[in-house]
Design a protein around this motif. Structure first.
Motif, mmCIF file in Angstrom:
data_model
loop_
_atom_site.group_PDB
_atom_site.id
_atom_site.type_symbol
_atom_site.label_atom_id
_atom_site.label_comp_id
_atom_site.label_asym_id
_atom_site.label_seq_id
_atom_site.Cartn_x
_atom_site.Cartn_y
_atom_site.Cartn_z
ATOM 1 N N UNK A 54 0.828 -1.211 0.000
ATOM 2 C CA UNK A 54 0.000 0.000 0.000
ATOM 3 C C UNK A 54 0.863 1.263 0.000
ATOM 4 N N UNK A 55 0.732 2.065 -1.026
ATOM 5 C CA UNK A 55 1.484 3.313 -1.107
ATOM 6 C C UNK A 55 2.887 3.145 -1.669
ATOM 7 N N UNK A 56 3.329 1.900 -1.808
ATOM 8 C CA UNK A 56 4.649 1.641 -2.398
ATOM 9 C C UNK A 56 4.508 1.024 -3.788
ATOM 10 N N UNK A 57 3.572 0.094 -3.925
ATOM 11 C CA UNK A 57 3.338 -0.527 -5.229
ATOM 12 C C UNK A 57 2.015 -0.076 -5.854
ATOM 13 N N UNK A 58 1.064 0.291 -5.003
ATOM 14 C CA UNK A 58 -0.220 0.789 -5.529
ATOM 15 C C UNK A 58 -0.780 1.852 -4.589
ATOM 16 N N UNK A 59 -1.848 2.496 -5.049
ATOM 17 C CA UNK A 59 -2.445 3.629 -4.338
ATOM 18 C C UNK A 59 -3.028 3.205 -2.990
ATOM 19 N N UNK A 60 -2.874 4.079 -1.987
ATOM 20 C CA UNK A 60 -3.456 3.794 -0.672
ATOM 21 C C UNK A 60 -4.386 4.922 -0.210
ATOM 22 N N UNK A 61 -4.492 5.974 -1.006
ATOM 23 C CA UNK A 61 -5.312 7.139 -0.638
ATOM 24 C C UNK A 61 -6.642 7.115 -1.363
ATOM 25 N N UNK A 62 -7.707 7.659 -0.857
ATOM 26 C CA UNK A 62 -7.844 8.241 0.491
ATOM 27 C C UNK A 62 -7.989 7.180 1.579
ATOM 28 N N UNK A 63 -8.297 5.913 1.208
ATOM 29 C CA UNK A 63 -8.322 4.827 2.197
ATOM 30 C C UNK A 63 -7.609 3.612 1.596
ATOM 31 N N UNK A 64 -7.027 2.780 2.466
ATOM 32 C CA UNK A 64 -6.433 1.525 1.999
ATOM 33 C C UNK A 64 -7.469 0.758 1.180
ATOM 34 N N UNK A 65 -7.015 0.139 0.105
ATOM 35 C CA UNK A 65 -7.934 -0.588 -0.772
ATOM 36 C C UNK A 65 -8.676 -1.688 -0.015
ATOM 37 N N UNK A 66 -7.993 -2.293 0.936
ATOM 38 C CA UNK A 66 -8.652 -3.359 1.694
ATOM 39 C C UNK A 66 -9.804 -2.809 2.542
ATOM 40 N N UNK A 67 -9.693 -1.563 2.973
ATOM 41 C CA UNK A 67 -10.787 -0.924 3.709
ATOM 42 C C UNK A 67 -11.954 -0.646 2.754
ATOM 43 N N UNK A 68 -11.624 -0.175 1.546
ATOM 44 C CA UNK A 68 -12.680 0.047 0.541
ATOM 45 C C UNK A 68 -13.418 -1.261 0.268
ATOM 46 N N UNK A 69 -12.646 -2.354 0.166
ATOM 47 C CA UNK A 69 -13.241 -3.683 -0.044
ATOM 48 C C UNK A 69 -14.181 -4.042 1.104
ATOM 49 N N UNK A 70 -13.710 -3.860 2.342
ATOM 50 C CA UNK A 70 -14.514 -4.242 3.509
ATOM 51 C C UNK A 70 -15.791 -3.412 3.580
ATOM 52 N N UNK A 71 -15.692 -2.103 3.267
ATOM 53 C CA UNK A 71 -16.881 -1.246 3.296
ATOM 54 C C UNK A 71 -17.887 -1.695 2.220
#
Ligand SMILES: [Ca+2]
Ligand SMILES: [Ca+2]
Lengths: 316, 316
Positions: B54-71
């Motif tokens: 997260x943030x090194x290989x792919x985007x992490x903003x505005x929320x971690x992708x895994x959080x977007x998935x969980x929501x």
């Protein structure tokens, strides 16, 4: 016709195997999954093969090598631990009283593991293992333990890798005990060694970060733990799995339960002369339920006596 | 002289990088460790490189992708959970009230993880992740998340591998969320993905073995957990490590503390136009102490705005 056949096709990838059913089954399986355009073709990325270590890749009799290591360590460390002269299981180890050691059971074994392989950094433990492996000899063959590896299995590992397989160890042994020597012995790098793990934590010593080995087992990679270890560390279900005891039963079942072509193999210790003979009643490497299941389901069972031309590289 | 130089030596392995200091430092490091007979030569077996995700290989903003998935999962699953209408943090997610969600803190986040990614088998979860990744789009770019990977880093991964490196992800994200897509996105197979793990166990369903995901976090691969994760899963200290936040500080320190040549790099998010700009005060991907340490110790810091010619493959 003979002339049109390339030279490599005639060289035998498994020269230490007799030309019996197991060898034929292995080669037939590899041919099936690597045949591009064939109905059972498996892409290289999914060619995962897992191997138990003790009794499958190297000798486990009369005691697991890691136990031999721990006992030697107790003897080496005894001068710094005068209290061991009166405390079991240490007293038993120092006096060669294996009955007294056995009487302490799992709790005693855990005490030995804690005393000999925790409270130090991962690098200190790696050095300790490497030093021991370099000088220790087993009693029956008087060879270093890393020479007590099965030549037919070493050939099998190389044969699978040359056909695009990724080969992993999945062992009840502790990863820290295996990783220092598996690459040299089997061609298996540290990150492809799955095993029992100790709890560790990051600490600072003299201003430098170290990984400290704590007196707590984190994960037991045996029996039902093997599919869990495979899932956690490898993240893919194997298409081929190799074991020798009831501790491998769930790994072979987990492998068999996937879709497409599958290969499950058990090494049966049947050669009292060249190695050891044991199975259903052995306290080390007990092979009972898994043997019945292999027979019932048609998994491949290797009789070391009948199916292996040579067992160790140092034997004729 | 130009004619004697082979064609491949003139092709640029990192075309999306500007010809600034970071690119030069990377190439100089790779040249040093791969030069046979040179003083800093590292054998291929020891060329281990670890990458935060997260943030090194792919985007992490505005929320971690895994959080977007969980929501998204909470919204999908809501019809089966009428009680969520009145229970935080679920109520907040369903009503878009992120303040209420944030107020539930770590405990709330854990409840969301348990509700959306446990109580199912590893294969069910893998399918759920794959389905979501295939259809979800982020809000700023309206692209699939697997297209929000940094093209310069994808080139760097390939460049390292073509020079004999083994590339690993070492992420605070959960392995089960990453493994379904990392091979296709980055060329990193499941067994080279280290991350946070859930507790799992072997069970039998309809006569078949399954791995069940339990409502308990087993290991947190972040901050001081990263060297532990590296030691447990990889078993070798990296010679190069790449991160973007304070959660990578210990991984970079652990990498730097080994002998011989070392390479440590931080991706600094400085491009509000093409991606995002944030560092010391960000709640996601906070980069503060690690940035000070990088500056003090001469680790490489990439300014996305200045050092990357292109950020995403879909951008001009
Ligand atoms: Ca065994
Ligand atoms: Ca990160």
């Amino acid at each position: 016709i003979a002339i049109s056949c390339p030279a490599w096709a005639q060289s035998d990838p498994l020269p230490s195997w007799n030309d019996t059913a197991p060898k034929k089954a292995i080669i037939a399986f590899v041919d099936r999954v690597t045949k591009e355009g064939g109905p059972d073709f498996v892409p290289p990325a999914d060619r995962v093969a897992t191997f138990d270590n003790d009794g499958t890749l190297w000798v486990e009799s009369p005691v697991y090598t890691q136990v031999a290591f721990a006992f030697d360590r107790v003897k080496q460390m005894a001068p710094q631990h005068p209290e061991w002269k009166t405390q079991q299981p240490f007293k038993g180890i120092l006096e060669g009283d294996m009955k007294a050691v056995a009487a302490t059971g799992e709790k005693g074994l855990f005490q030995i593991v804690v005393a000999t392989s925790t409270g130090m950094t991962n690098e200190q433990f790696e050095q300790t293992v490497s030093d021991w492996i370099a000088q220790a000899r087993d009693r029956k063959f008087n060879h270093p333990y890393t020479e007590l590896i099965y030549q037919p299995m070493v050939e099998l590992l190389a044969y699978l890798r040359s056909n695009g397989f990724k080969t992993f160890i999945v062992s009840g042994g502790e990863v820290g005990f295996m990783r220092p020597w598996t690459e040299k012995a089997y061609g298996i790098p540290p990150d492809q060694v799955v095993g029992t793990t100790m709890k560790t934590q990051l600490e600072t010593q003299d201003g430098k970060p170290v990984i400290m080995r704590l007196p707590e087992i984190s994960f037991v990679d045996d029996g039902p733990g093997k599919p869990v270890g495979i899932d956690t560390f490898i993240g893919e279900r194997p298409i081929a799995a190799f074991g020798n005891s009831d501790g491998d039963q769930q790994m072979l079942e987990w492998t068999a339960a996937g879709p497409g072509p599958r290969f499950m193999l058990l090494v049966h210790h049947t050669d009292a002369e060249r190695e050891y003979a044991y199975d259903r009643k052995s306290s080390v490497g007990k092979l009972d339920k898994a043997l019945d299941e292999a027979n019932a389901k048609g998994w491949t069972v290797v009789s070391m006596k009948d199916d292996w031309k040579q067992i160790f590289a140092f034997q004729p």
